[in-house]
Write a protein that holds these residues in place. Structure first.
Motif, PDB file in Angstrom:
ATOM      1  N   GLN A  43       0.817  -1.200   0.000  1.00 60.91           N
ATOM      2  CA  GLN A  43       0.000   0.000   0.000  1.00 60.91           C
ATOM      3  C   GLN A  43       0.853   1.254   0.000  1.00 60.91           C
ATOM      4  OE1 GLN A  43      -3.393   0.248  -0.314  1.00 60.91           O
ATOM      5  NE2 GLN A  43      -2.917   2.425  -0.543  1.00 60.91           N
ATOM      6  N   ASN A  44       1.930   1.231   0.787  1.00 62.91           N
ATOM      7  CA  ASN A  44       2.817   2.391   0.818  1.00 62.91           C
ATOM      8  C   ASN A  44       3.531   2.558  -0.516  1.00 62.91           C
ATOM      9  OD1 ASN A  44       4.088   4.617   2.140  1.00 62.91           O
ATOM     10  ND2 ASN A  44       5.941   3.385   2.359  1.00 62.91           N
ATOM     11  N   ALA A  45       3.887   1.447  -1.144  1.00 58.75           N
ATOM     12  CA  ALA A  45       4.537   1.511  -2.458  1.00 58.75           C
ATOM     13  C   ALA A  45       3.608   2.153  -3.492  1.00 58.75           C
ATOM     14  CB  ALA A  45       4.954   0.119  -2.897  1.00 58.75           C
ATOM     15  N   VAL A  46       2.301   1.883  -3.374  1.00 57.80           N
ATOM     16  CA  VAL A  46       1.322   2.474  -4.286  1.00 57.80           C
ATOM     17  C   VAL A  46       1.180   3.971  -4.030  1.00 57.80           C
ATOM     18  CG1 VAL A  46      -1.118   2.493  -4.951  1.00 57.80           C
ATOM     19  CG2 VAL A  46       0.062   0.312  -4.572  1.00 57.80           C
ATOM     20  N   ASN A  47       1.262   4.350  -2.751  1.00 59.57           N
ATOM     21  CA  ASN A  47       1.086   5.757  -2.384  1.00 59.57           C
ATOM     22  C   ASN A  47       2.333   6.606  -2.635  1.00 59.57           C
ATOM     23  OD1 ASN A  47      -1.519   5.227  -1.483  1.00 59.57           O
ATOM     24  ND2 ASN A  47      -0.853   4.819   0.613  1.00 59.57           N
ATOM     25  N   LEU A  48       3.484   5.967  -2.695  1.00 59.40           N
ATOM     26  CA  LEU A  48       4.742   6.712  -2.801  1.00 59.40           C
ATOM     27  C   LEU A  48       4.832   7.647  -4.017  1.00 59.40           C
ATOM     28  CD1 LEU A  48       7.653   4.396  -1.584  1.00 59.40           C
ATOM     29  CD2 LEU A  48       7.143   6.731  -0.850  1.00 59.40           C
ATOM     30  N   ARG A 156      -5.720  12.002  -8.585  1.00 57.43           N
ATOM     31  CA  ARG A 156      -5.934  10.811  -7.755  1.00 57.43           C
ATOM     32  C   ARG A 156      -6.129   9.528  -8.552  1.00 57.43           C
ATOM     33  NH1 ARG A 156     -10.448  12.522  -3.247  1.00 57.43           N
ATOM     34  NH2 ARG A 156      -9.310  14.206  -2.204  1.00 57.43           N
ATOM     35  N   GLY A 157      -6.472   9.656  -9.823  1.00 56.04           N
ATOM     36  CA  GLY A 157      -6.885   8.499 -10.598  1.00 56.04           C
ATOM     37  C   GLY A 157      -5.746   7.596 -11.033  1.00 56.04           C
ATOM     38  N   ASP A 158      -6.116   6.586 -11.801  1.00 54.76           N
ATOM     39  CA  ASP A 158      -5.129   5.655 -12.343  1.00 54.76           C
ATOM     40  C   ASP A 158      -5.628   5.113 -13.672  1.00 54.76           C
ATOM     41  OD1 ASP A 158      -6.401   2.760 -11.957  1.00 54.76           O
ATOM     42  OD2 ASP A 158      -6.859   3.914 -10.146  1.00 54.76           O
ATOM     43  N   ILE A 159      -4.722   4.551 -14.432  1.00 57.40           N
ATOM     44  CA  ILE A 159      -5.048   3.895 -15.699  1.00 57.40           C
ATOM     45  C   ILE A 159      -4.533   2.466 -15.619  1.00 57.40           C
ATOM     46  CG2 ILE A 159      -4.686   3.862 -18.186  1.00 57.40           C
ATOM     47  CD1 ILE A 159      -4.298   6.851 -18.118  1.00 57.40           C
ATOM     48  N   ALA A 160      -5.451   1.523 -15.625  1.00 61.15           N
ATOM     49  CA  ALA A 160      -5.089   0.107 -15.516  1.00 61.15           C
ATOM     50  C   ALA A 160      -4.223  -0.158 -14.286  1.00 61.15           C
ATOM     51  CB  ALA A 160      -4.391  -0.373 -16.790  1.00 61.15           C
ATOM     52  N   LEU A 166       2.244   9.171 -11.792  1.00 56.15           N
ATOM     53  CA  LEU A 166       3.435   8.861 -12.592  1.00 56.15           C
ATOM     54  C   LEU A 166       3.450   9.647 -13.896  1.00 56.15           C
ATOM     55  CD1 LEU A 166       3.715   4.994 -12.067  1.00 56.15           C
ATOM     56  CD2 LEU A 166       5.127   6.798 -11.046  1.00 56.15           C
ATOM     57  N   LEU A 167       2.268   9.945 -14.435  1.00 52.72           N
ATOM     58  CA  LEU A 167       2.198  10.746 -15.656  1.00 52.72           C
ATOM     59  C   LEU A 167       2.580  12.196 -15.378  1.00 52.72           C
ATOM     60  CD1 LEU A 167      -1.034   9.390 -17.407  1.00 52.72           C
ATOM     61  CD2 LEU A 167       1.357   8.762 -17.784  1.00 52.72           C
ATOM     62  N   TRP A 168       2.162  12.715 -14.230  1.00 50.16           N
ATOM     63  CA  TRP A 168       2.597  14.060 -13.828  1.00 50.16           C
ATOM     64  C   TRP A 168       4.114  14.091 -13.738  1.00 50.16           C
ATOM     65  CZ3 TRP A 168      -0.525  18.340 -12.027  1.00 50.16           C
ATOM     66  CH2 TRP A 168      -1.895  18.107 -12.059  1.00 50.16           C
ATOM     67  N   LEU A 169       4.652  13.060 -13.107  1.00 50.99           N
ATOM     68  CA  LEU A 169       6.094  12.973 -12.915  1.00 50.99           C
ATOM     69  C   LEU A 169       6.821  12.914 -14.254  1.00 50.99           C
ATOM     70  CD1 LEU A 169       7.945  12.712 -10.386  1.00 50.99           C
ATOM     71  CD2 LEU A 169       7.930  10.256 -10.773  1.00 50.99           C
TER      72      LEU A 169
END
Length: 314
Positions: A43-48, A156-160, A166-169
């Motif tokens: 969960q933390n890895a997802v939030n990082l 906040r969203g995600d794709i698949a 990560l896209l912002w980054l």
């Protein structure tokens, strides 16, 4: 011009003194990983990624100005102002462009003050930071308001299952890399940062290049503010205050010379990731905000102290 190009062509910006700082930092991270409950969880890895994005964005923004041998302490206030403008009662097609225009104007004022009024960057950007922060309080004195739904989904969203963070980054890093490593502007900016007088003698418009750097820094502050507004789904006039010094810490951690003339986008990315990891670990340990500030301040002092500098200053 050839001698100037030799001084500005490289992107390394690292030396053994700076790279050595990674040893104690990695050791600290290993300790925190072992001590902080949940630090190594999925969960933390997802939030990082979402927690790292702001540090990378402000680091990249500061990189533009630092490359020109300047500094911008107003980027944090621009972040705060952006959240207040975007989470106002205006429709998104007015509030978002308004935030972009406001950020651009802050950068323009900073650049003009530094270049034409010859005000030291620290004083100039500290003054504008205070003014912009006050404007944020005028618009919204306390956290509140509502961010447009689309912006919330973008943050906040995600794709698949892949976080949009990560896209912002990737978007910010790609844009910075194209500007600094693969454009005439990047070459001019590094030349100005290495020696503005020599750059001018070689036909480079040092004034315009420097002003553009400050404008790009402020636009990165707007991007970070838009991201924060989406994450918290509201405005917060205080949210950007720590990020002025955090942006410098990111560059110092990545090994970027704060003396100017070197533009190292990968180093800024690494520094942002490292500071994001450290910040995340401190949150898991329950370290109070004021104590976290002490840690970040110590990191900034240490990383700058171990950099080899020919002259006093940054």
């Amino acid at each position: 011009m050839s001698a100037l190009l030799v001084r500005t062509r490289g992107f390394a910006g690292r030396n053994l003194y700076t790279m050595a700082i990674g040893v104690p930092i990695l050791a600290t991270l290993a300790f925190l990983a072992a001590s902080a409950p949940g630090f190594l969880t999925l969960q933390n890895a997802v939030n990082l990624p979402g927690q790292i994005v702001p540090f990378v964005i402000v680091g990249v923004g500061q990189l533009f100005v630092v490359t020109a041998a300047g500094i911008d302490l107003s980027i944090g206030s621009v972040i705060s102002l952006t959240t207040c403008v975007v989470a106002s009662d205006l429709p998104w097609w007015i509030s978002v462009p308004a935030a972009l225009v406001a950020g651009t104007m802050v950068g323009l004022v900073n650049g003009v003050g530094v270049v034409f009024l010859r005000i030291h960057p620290l004083i100039m950007t500290l003054a504008t930071s205070t003014i912009v922060q006050g404007l944020a309080y005028v618009i919204r004195a306390v956290p509140g308001g509502r961010t447009p739904t689309g912006l919330v989904e973008l943050a906040r969203g995600d794709i698949a299952g892949i976080p949009l963070a990560l896209l912002w980054l990737a978007g910010v890093l790609l844009a910075a890399w194209l500007l600094l490593a693969n454009s005439a502007f990047g070459l001019r900016l590094r030349a100005v940062g290495a020696d503005a007088a020599a750059a001018t003698l070689n036909g480079i418009a040092a004034a315009g290049t420097t002003i553009t750097a400050y404008m790009l820094c402020s636009l990165c502050g707007v991007a970070c503010g838009l991201y924060f507004a989406g994450i918290i789904a509201s405005a917060d006039p205080n949210i950007g205050m720590p990020y002025a010094l955090d942006s410098l810490t990111v560059l110092a951690l990545g090994g970027v010379s704060l003396a100017g003339g070197v533009a190292n986008v990968p180093a800024a990315a690494v520094g942002g990731i490292m500071l994001g990891l450290i910040n995340n670990a401190m949150n898991y340990l329950g370290i109070p905000a004021f104590a976290q500030g002490l840690v970040k301040g110590a990191i900034l002092l240490l990383t700058v102290a171990v950099q080899r500098r020919a002259t006093r200053g940054l």
